[in-house]
Design an enzyme around this catalytic site. Structure first.
Site, PDB file in Angstrom:
ATOM      1  N   ASP A 109      26.900  15.293  12.376  1.00  0.00           N
ATOM      2  CA  ASP A 109      28.317  14.923  12.279  1.00  0.00           C
ATOM      3  C   ASP A 109      29.199  16.147  12.129  1.00  0.00           C
ATOM      4  O   ASP A 109      30.376  16.029  11.797  1.00  0.00           O
ATOM      5  CB  ASP A 109      28.547  13.953  11.119  1.00  0.00           C
ATOM      6  CG  ASP A 109      28.230  14.574   9.774  1.00  0.00           C
ATOM      7  OD1 ASP A 109      27.497  15.585   9.734  1.00  0.00           O
ATOM      8  OD2 ASP A 109      28.722  14.046   8.768  1.00  0.00           O
ATOM      9  N   LYS A 160      27.758  19.058  -3.948  1.00  0.00           N
ATOM     10  CA  LYS A 160      28.946  18.313  -4.387  1.00  0.00           C
ATOM     11  C   LYS A 160      29.266  18.466  -5.875  1.00  0.00           C
ATOM     12  O   LYS A 160      29.257  17.492  -6.631  1.00  0.00           O
ATOM     13  CB  LYS A 160      28.804  16.847  -4.000  1.00  0.00           C
ATOM     14  CG  LYS A 160      28.568  16.685  -2.493  1.00  0.00           C
ATOM     15  CD  LYS A 160      28.708  15.271  -1.997  1.00  0.00           C
ATOM     16  CE  LYS A 160      28.637  15.216  -0.483  1.00  0.00           C
ATOM     17  NZ  LYS A 160      27.325  15.110   0.106  1.00  0.00           N
ATOM     18  N   ASP A 219      33.324  19.017   9.482  1.00  0.00           N
ATOM     19  CA  ASP A 219      32.500  17.822   9.246  1.00  0.00           C
ATOM     20  C   ASP A 219      33.419  16.632   9.496  1.00  0.00           C
ATOM     21  O   ASP A 219      34.483  16.523   8.895  1.00  0.00           O
ATOM     22  CB  ASP A 219      31.983  17.850   7.797  1.00  0.00           C
ATOM     23  CG  ASP A 219      31.261  16.571   7.422  1.00  0.00           C
ATOM     24  OD1 ASP A 219      31.785  15.475   7.690  1.00  0.00           O
ATOM     25  OD2 ASP A 219      30.173  16.654   6.839  1.00  0.00           O
TER      26      ASP A 219
HETATM   27  N1  GDD Z   1      17.873  10.236   9.792  1.00  0.00           N
HETATM   28  C1  GDD Z   1      18.609  10.240   8.694  1.00  0.00           C
HETATM   29  N2  GDD Z   1      18.178   9.577   7.585  1.00  0.00           N
HETATM   30  N3  GDD Z   1      19.781  10.910   8.715  1.00  0.00           N
HETATM   31  C2  GDD Z   1      20.520  10.908   7.582  1.00  0.00           C
HETATM   32  C3  GDD Z   1      20.138  10.241   6.404  1.00  0.00           C
HETATM   33  C4  GDD Z   1      18.881   9.527   6.421  1.00  0.00           C
HETATM   34  O1  GDD Z   1      18.440   8.908   5.438  1.00  0.00           O
HETATM   35  N4  GDD Z   1      21.099  10.432   5.469  1.00  0.00           N
HETATM   36  C5  GDD Z   1      22.045  11.210   6.055  1.00  0.00           C
HETATM   37  N5  GDD Z   1      21.711  11.479   7.330  1.00  0.00           N
HETATM   38  C6  GDD Z   1      22.446  12.308   8.301  1.00  0.00           C
HETATM   39  C7  GDD Z   1      23.881  11.856   8.538  1.00  0.00           C
HETATM   40  O2  GDD Z   1      23.933  10.998   9.664  1.00  0.00           O
HETATM   41  C8  GDD Z   1      24.602  13.170   8.810  1.00  0.00           C
HETATM   42  O3  GDD Z   1      24.559  13.534  10.181  1.00  0.00           O
HETATM   43  C9  GDD Z   1      23.800  14.195   8.035  1.00  0.00           C
HETATM   44  O4  GDD Z   1      22.534  13.589   7.734  1.00  0.00           O
HETATM   45  C10 GDD Z   1      24.489  14.618   6.724  1.00  0.00           C
HETATM   46  O5  GDD Z   1      24.798  13.442   5.987  1.00  0.00           O
HETATM   47  P1  GDD Z   1      26.282  13.171   5.450  1.00  0.00           P
HETATM   48  O6  GDD Z   1      26.257  11.859   4.766  1.00  0.00           O
HETATM   49  O7  GDD Z   1      27.278  13.401   6.516  1.00  0.00           O
HETATM   50  O8  GDD Z   1      26.364  14.289   4.323  1.00  0.00           O
HETATM   51  P2  GDD Z   1      27.661  15.054   3.778  1.00  0.00           P
HETATM   52  O9  GDD Z   1      28.605  15.359   4.871  1.00  0.00           O
HETATM   53  O10 GDD Z   1      28.163  14.289   2.612  1.00  0.00           O
HETATM   54  O11 GDD Z   1      26.996  16.429   3.221  1.00  0.00           O
HETATM   55  C11 GDD Z   1      26.110  17.191   4.031  1.00  0.00           C
HETATM   56  O12 GDD Z   1      26.826  17.934   5.004  1.00  0.00           O
HETATM   57  C12 GDD Z   1      27.732  18.939   4.488  1.00  0.00           C
HETATM   58  C13 GDD Z   1      28.302  19.695   5.659  1.00  0.00           C
HETATM   59  O13 GDD Z   1      28.893  18.851   6.547  1.00  0.00           O
HETATM   60  C14 GDD Z   1      25.318  18.146   3.112  1.00  0.00           C
HETATM   61  O14 GDD Z   1      24.326  18.758   3.896  1.00  0.00           O
HETATM   62  C15 GDD Z   1      26.235  19.192   2.472  1.00  0.00           C
HETATM   63  O15 GDD Z   1      25.465  20.128   1.720  1.00  0.00           O
HETATM   64  C16 GDD Z   1      26.985  19.944   3.565  1.00  0.00           C
HETATM   65  O16 GDD Z   1      27.905  20.867   2.977  1.00  0.00           O
HETATM   66 MG    MG Z   2      28.808  14.800   6.812  1.00  0.00          MG
END
Ligand code: GDD
Ligand code: MG
Length: 359
Positions: A109, A160, A219
């Protein structure tokens, strides 16, 4: 190079749009986000991408039925249940039989112009188990916060934190290089978070490095950032390859073949194939998806209308996303980060303010 692309999340912050399409399949100026991510990986020599899927996997398989896109061979690894980020990486690596390789891992994403080649080079030079890309943000509290020393060694990984507890504004950009030893240390059979469990372990083992980048990075997980991703492309903040093919263009205004733009425009605007914006409407920073329609007297600002959406006479849409084939009734107001789902109807004169419709 082989990449694992995490795209299994439910996209809860973009509901109700993500009830009908998983987040990475949502269009960003006419092309699904995941297409832009795979193209970026291809630019840096990735030839195989394992899509780590869980939520609505068929949407991806249907979009790329030949299992190839932008010269990249796609493998679909579908989790039986959500395993969280590290669990998903382990599952995908084993499913595709690539657990013995050095892997690029990306959050699907994220839209970025990050130099993946430089990340690979730093990873090889430092010889750690993993290397992650960092980007500066104004408010780090929604991300993984990553302080480093002068050599790039990661000193802590804090997912976070409260805003006043973040030691730096340099955050995890969601792009990693992993040696096989990282996948090996992920326990099987349960949910495991790479951010909360695996990265802190690698910090303790002094085996995690990071590379700072000021390349374009976003993001797209919230309505506000999903909107911004699109205007950033129209404003030319990304490489020209991100712009869609257009019949007419001038200073941030793009009209696709078959699109009609009769209204007064301020800021930037994209009008998709067979879409129309009637004379007497006002648009300012908008993406009007293919076959969408904005009627006379309507006002659409800082907004994205997905394909087939209709904004009727005198309606206002501001700072919001209108789902595919949704209808905003005459005189209705859709304001401030509202999200209208696919094929939803907002009644004439109704007011949605920071609302989800349907809830
Ligand atoms: N296959 C799979 N299974 N994918 C997952 C799962 C799961 O259980 N959970 C989350 N994802 C995928 C989401 O679809 C997304 O593409 C990615 O993993 C990160 O999940 P988000 O839910 O978007 O996390 P975030 O944006 O709150 O935080 C993450 O991204 C940030 C940067 O954009 C973390 O990695 C943070 O540390 C980082 O700064
Ligand atoms: Mg994200």
């Amino acid at each position: 190079m082989i990449a694992i692309v995490l795209v299994g999340g439910q996209g809860t912050r973009l509901r109700p749009l993500t009830y009908s399409l998983p987040k990475p399949m949502l269009p960003v100026v006419e092309r699904p986000m995941i297409a832009r991510v795979v193209e970026w990986l291809a630019t840096y020599g990735v030839t195989r991408a394992v899509l780590s899927l869980g939520y609505q996997p068929d949407a991806f398989v249907d979009a790329f039925p030949e299992g190839r896109f932008a010269g990249v061979e796609l493998h679909y690894a579908v989790e039986p249940e959500p395993l969280d980020t590290a669990g998903a990486i382990r599952f995908a690596a084993l499913d595709a039989g690539v657990e013995g390789e050095t892997l690029v891992v990306v959050n699907g994403d994220v839209l970025t112009d990050l130099d993946l080649g430089a990340l690979v080079t730093l990873h090889a030079a430092r010889g750690g188990a993993a290397t992650i890309a960092l980007t500066p943000v104004e408010d780090p509290s929604a991300y993984g916060v990553v302080p480093t020393d002068a050599s790039g060694r990661v000193l802590a990984f804090i997912e976070k934190p409260a805003r006043d507890e973040a030691p730096t504004n340099h955050i995890n950009a969601g792009t990693y290089i992993f040696e096989p030893s990282v996948v090996e240390r992920i326990p099987s059979g349960r949910r495991v978070s790479v951010e909360r469990e695996i990265f802190p372990q690698l910090v303790d083992a002094q085996a995690l490095y990071a590379l700072d980048s000021d390349a374009y990075w976003l993001d797209t997980g919230t309505p506000e950032r999903y909107l911004r991703a699109q205007f950033d492309i129209l404003r030319g903040l990304r490489s020209p390859g991100h712009l869609p093919a257009c019949a007419k263009r001038s200073e941030g205004v793009f009209v696709a073949p078959g699109g009609v733009l009769d209204a007064h425009v301020a800021g930037c605007a994209f009008v998709g194939r067979s879409a129309s914006v009637a004379g007497g409407a006002f648009v300012h920073d908008v993406v009007v998806g293919a076959s969408a329609h904005v009627a006379s007297g309507a006002r659409v600002r800082d907004a994205v209308l997905l394909p087939g959406a209709v904004v009727r006479e005198g309606a206002t849409v501001e700072g919001s996303v209108v789902g595919p084939s949704a209808v905003i009734g005459a005189g209705a107001q859709v304001l401030s980060g509202s999200v209208v789902g696919a094929a939803a109807l907002v009644a004439d004169g109704a007011v949605l303010d920071s609302a989800r419709h349907p809830v």
